[in-house]
Design a protein around this motif. Structure first.
Motif, mmCIF file in Angstrom:
data_model
loop_
_atom_site.group_PDB
_atom_site.id
_atom_site.type_symbol
_atom_site.label_atom_id
_atom_site.label_comp_id
_atom_site.label_asym_id
_atom_site.label_seq_id
_atom_site.Cartn_x
_atom_site.Cartn_y
_atom_site.Cartn_z
ATOM 1 N N TYR A 169 0.811 -1.216 0.000
ATOM 2 C CA TYR A 169 0.000 0.000 0.000
ATOM 3 C C TYR A 169 0.851 1.277 0.000
ATOM 4 O O TYR A 169 0.673 2.165 -0.833
ATOM 5 N N ASP A 170 1.801 1.372 0.941
ATOM 6 C CA ASP A 170 2.630 2.588 1.027
ATOM 7 C C ASP A 170 3.464 2.787 -0.233
ATOM 8 O O ASP A 170 3.638 3.910 -0.715
ATOM 9 N N ARG A 171 3.984 1.681 -0.745
ATOM 10 C CA ARG A 171 4.773 1.782 -1.978
ATOM 11 C C ARG A 171 3.904 2.264 -3.139
ATOM 12 O O ARG A 171 4.332 3.081 -3.956
ATOM 13 N N ASN A 172 2.695 1.758 -3.210
ATOM 14 C CA ASN A 172 1.794 2.188 -4.282
ATOM 15 C C ASN A 172 1.544 3.696 -4.221
ATOM 16 O O ASN A 172 1.586 4.376 -5.242
ATOM 17 N N LEU A 173 1.289 4.194 -3.011
ATOM 18 C CA LEU A 173 1.056 5.636 -2.864
ATOM 19 C C LEU A 173 2.287 6.427 -3.275
ATOM 20 O O LEU A 173 2.203 7.432 -3.968
ATOM 21 N N LYS A 174 3.431 5.948 -2.834
ATOM 22 C CA LYS A 174 4.670 6.646 -3.144
ATOM 23 C C LYS A 174 4.923 6.692 -4.648
ATOM 24 O O LYS A 174 5.495 7.640 -5.164
ATOM 25 N N LEU A 175 4.466 5.660 -5.348
ATOM 26 C CA LEU A 175 4.624 5.620 -6.802
ATOM 27 C C LEU A 175 3.553 6.453 -7.516
ATOM 28 O O LEU A 175 3.497 6.476 -8.742
ATOM 29 N N GLY A 176 2.696 7.099 -6.745
ATOM 30 C CA GLY A 176 1.697 7.992 -7.346
ATOM 31 C C GLY A 176 0.448 7.290 -7.842
ATOM 32 O O GLY A 176 -0.269 7.818 -8.694
ATOM 33 N N ALA A 177 0.183 6.093 -7.309
ATOM 34 C CA ALA A 177 -0.982 5.340 -7.782
ATOM 35 C C ALA A 177 -2.271 6.028 -7.394
ATOM 36 O O ALA A 177 -2.374 6.621 -6.325
ATOM 37 N N ARG A 178 -3.268 5.923 -8.273
ATOM 38 C CA ARG A 178 -4.637 6.279 -7.874
ATOM 39 C C ARG A 178 -5.284 5.006 -7.377
ATOM 40 O O ARG A 178 -5.261 3.978 -8.033
ATOM 41 N N MET A 179 -5.870 5.102 -6.179
ATOM 42 C CA MET A 179 -6.392 3.899 -5.542
ATOM 43 C C MET A 179 -7.909 3.811 -5.701
ATOM 44 O O MET A 179 -8.595 4.830 -5.700
ATOM 45 N N ILE A 180 -8.404 2.584 -5.842
ATOM 46 C CA ILE A 180 -9.851 2.366 -5.903
ATOM 47 C C ILE A 180 -10.210 1.172 -5.021
ATOM 48 O O ILE A 180 -9.352 0.386 -4.635
ATOM 49 N N ASP A 181 -11.498 1.064 -4.750
ATOM 50 C CA ASP A 181 -12.017 -0.089 -4.014
ATOM 51 C C ASP A 181 -12.235 -1.220 -5.012
ATOM 52 O O ASP A 181 -12.965 -1.075 -5.984
ATOM 53 N N PHE A 182 -11.583 -2.337 -4.783
ATOM 54 C CA PHE A 182 -11.790 -3.511 -5.626
ATOM 55 C C PHE A 182 -12.057 -4.704 -4.714
ATOM 56 O O PHE A 182 -11.156 -5.178 -4.032
ATOM 57 N N GLY A 183 -13.299 -5.124 -4.670
ATOM 58 C CA GLY A 183 -13.676 -6.264 -3.842
ATOM 59 C C GLY A 183 -13.292 -6.079 -2.384
ATOM 60 O O GLY A 183 -12.878 -7.020 -1.724
ATOM 61 N N GLY A 184 -13.424 -4.838 -1.879
ATOM 62 C CA GLY A 184 -13.120 -4.580 -0.481
ATOM 63 C C GLY A 184 -11.656 -4.275 -0.218
ATOM 64 O O GLY A 184 -11.249 -4.135 0.938
ATOM 65 N N TRP A 185 -10.866 -4.199 -1.265
ATOM 66 C CA TRP A 185 -9.435 -3.883 -1.135
ATOM 67 C C TRP A 185 -9.146 -2.531 -1.770
ATOM 68 O O TRP A 185 -9.699 -2.204 -2.816
ATOM 69 N N GLU A 186 -8.265 -1.795 -1.145
ATOM 70 C CA GLU A 186 -7.841 -0.506 -1.676
ATOM 71 C C GLU A 186 -6.657 -0.779 -2.619
ATOM 72 O O GLU A 186 -5.549 -1.053 -2.162
ATOM 73 N N MET A 187 -6.931 -0.733 -3.911
ATOM 74 C CA MET A 187 -5.946 -1.199 -4.889
ATOM 75 C C MET A 187 -5.563 -0.105 -5.885
ATOM 76 O O MET A 187 -6.362 0.779 -6.181
ATOM 77 N N PRO A 188 -4.350 -0.187 -6.439
ATOM 78 C CA PRO A 188 -3.950 0.791 -7.455
ATOM 79 C C PRO A 188 -4.664 0.526 -8.775
ATOM 80 O O PRO A 188 -4.618 -0.591 -9.288
#
Lengths: 132, 365
Positions: free
Chosen positions: B7-26
């Motif tokens: 999760y933290d790495r995804n944010l650091k890489l500038g990902a836009r996150m969405i809800d996918f099946g109850g998971w916060e995913m890039p």
């Protein structure tokens, strides 16, 4: 980073811009912030010429790979021109949302409606408020 | 909402996150099209830690899995994986998953994220109701990190990190190996239509492996890729998505899963499916491409002569083919490739043509 919002036009909170052409018409499109949020615009559904729209009603549809987004008319009036180039080059909106990526021209029913919109300064601080 | 160890790495890489099946995913790091092309031309790295891993072990595991899975596991050797379905008594698809044969009495099921809990409940219920013994069912999702490395340069990138040679690994083979001294499972498989690997490491090590892969792979063109590209890649490759094409009201013969359904064996649902096979199906999943303007999306109606004959399950603009494509359920009499249909897009009708799946096949060099 989004481009600066030009001072020569008005903005809606739904991220459309309207530029007063000084002859009772406006040119409209979506803001650079909006194109950045959408990314990869791959299809634009333009309104028919002569279509009557009310302020805040859907005037066009912009689609990215993943999403379908309504574009709302910033003013009430009649569509008098559309940017047909977008049919084959929808990516123009990504490249130049405030310029070559314009969507339509509308003859205004009531130029006073422009006062319901934000100026560039107010829109820029609105974007800051929503976290950008 | 649940978060993956990345999760933290995804944010650091500038990902836009969405809800996918109850998971916060890039959903994307740059743009969907960029990540899609990168995966087709070089390689994409996907955070797939949200997917479920269920280990089924014990002396009764083979007999149990033969009962719950549509696929015949006979003849399966250690180090091989298979795509299979979990079906209910009516033949409806509870999940589509892959089975890894880790050892003689050791199997791993890799499930969709949103269906994992439901699968677990189902598996445990069958054990109980049908009195299976010698079967251990363990949800190992939380302690398992998973990455998908996909694209023509994947092998080259991954090889520098793993102890064993990957060149012998054929499609749907896997090895238990080491990545930086940690136990890892690496299979040659994926969900993009490209060569590639699914990599399983302990959850606490997945961040380090992710970093190493990016370090090694970036000079070779590797980029992190999100669920947006994962969706367009799988759709071009004609692969189905649970929740779009499949759910419990869909049976394997209505979609492209007849090949995973071995009616010579008895499993839960086989009786209903034998009957369906005999009687024939009414609707069938087909590919289509739009010849008219617009993009068809999930839920849009498919029409023939103004009458609704089906519904779009997935639709997008194909970055590789540069046109609007999708999959739809249509009445079986309209499912032949070449059939002209219309798709209702808002107030308009766009012309479309039924085409065979997949839309995209990689060149095997």
């Amino acid at each position: 980073m989004a481009k600066q919002n030009p001072a020569d036009r008005r903005y809606s909170r739904e991220h459309e811009w309207a530029k007063d052409n000084g002859d009772g018409t406006i040119t409209m499109g979506i803001t650079d912030y909006a194109q950045e949020m959408l990314t990869d615009i791959v299809y634009v559904e333009l309104p028919a010429l002569g279509k009557k729209v009310k302020q805040g009603e859907t005037i066009a549809v912009v689609e990215s790979v993943k999403s379908v987004s309504d574009v709302y008319s910033p003013v009430s009036g009649e569509v008098i021109a559309v940017n047909g180039v977008l049919e084959n080059k929808p990516e123009l909106i990504n490249q130049d949302a405030f310029g070559e990526g314009w969507i339509a021209k509308v003859r205004m029913d009531d130029p006073g409606e422009l006062n319901n919109l934000l100026d560039a300064t107010a829109y820029t601080s609105f974007l800051q408020d929503i976290g950008h | 909402m649940q978060r993956t160890p990345l999760y933290d790495r995804n944010l650091k890489l500038g990902a836009r996150m969405i809800d996918f099946g109850g998971w916060e995913m890039p959903v994307r790091y740059t743009t969907v099209i960029d990540e899609h092309r990168t995966t087709r031309e070089a390689a994409g790295l996907f955070d797939t830690c949200h997917m479920g891993e269920i280990d089924v072990t014990g002396p009764g595991s083979y007999a149990f899995l033969q009962r719950v899975l549509s696929r015949d596991l006979a003849g399966m050797t250690n180090g091989r994986m298979r795509l299979s379905l979990l079906t209910d008594h009516r033949g409806g698809i509870i999940d589509d998953l892959t089975v890894y044969r880790l050892g003689d009495d050791r199997y791993r099921l890799v499930t969709n994220a949103a269906t994992k809990d439901k699968d677990l409940i189902w598996l445990r219920r069958v054990v109980q109701e049908e009195g299976f013994s010698g079967v251990e069912i363990a949800d190992v999702t939380d302690r398992t990190g998973k990455l998908d490395l996909q694209g023509p340069r994947s092998a080259e990138i991954l090889q520098s990190l793993v102890a064993d040679s990957l060149s012998e690994l054929k499609f749907y083979d896997f090895i238990e190996t080491e990545i930086h001294g940690l136990g890892a499972v690496v299979s040659r498989s994926g969900y993009t239509g490209e060569d590639g690997f699914e990599v399983y490491v302990p959850a606490e090590a997945v961040g380090k492996v992710w970093d190493k892969l990016l370090d090694t792979g970036t000079p070779l063109g590797l980029k992190p890729a999100g669920l947006g590209a994962r969706d367009t890649l799988r759709l071009e490759a004609g692969m189905m998505l649970y929740g779009n094409e499949i759910n419990e009201s869909v049976t394997p013969f209505e979609v492209v899963y007849g090949w995973t359904t071995d009616l010579k064996k008895d499993f839960i649902g086989s009786e209903a499916l034998r009957k369906q096979k005999e009687q024939g199906i009414r609707r069938k999943l087909t590919g289509f491409e739009l010849t008219g303007r617009g993009i068809a999306r999930h839920g849009y109606a498919v029409l023939k002569n103004g009458r609704v004959i089906g519904e779009v399950t997935s639709g997008t603009f194909s970055p590789t083919l540069q046109k609007a494509i999708g999959m739809a359920f249509v009445l079986v009499e309209y499912s032949e490739p070449g059939t002209q249909v219309d798709i209702r897009i808002r107030d308009n009708r766009a012309e479309a043509r039924v085409v065979p799946l997949p839309f995209y096949k990689r060149k095997i060099v």
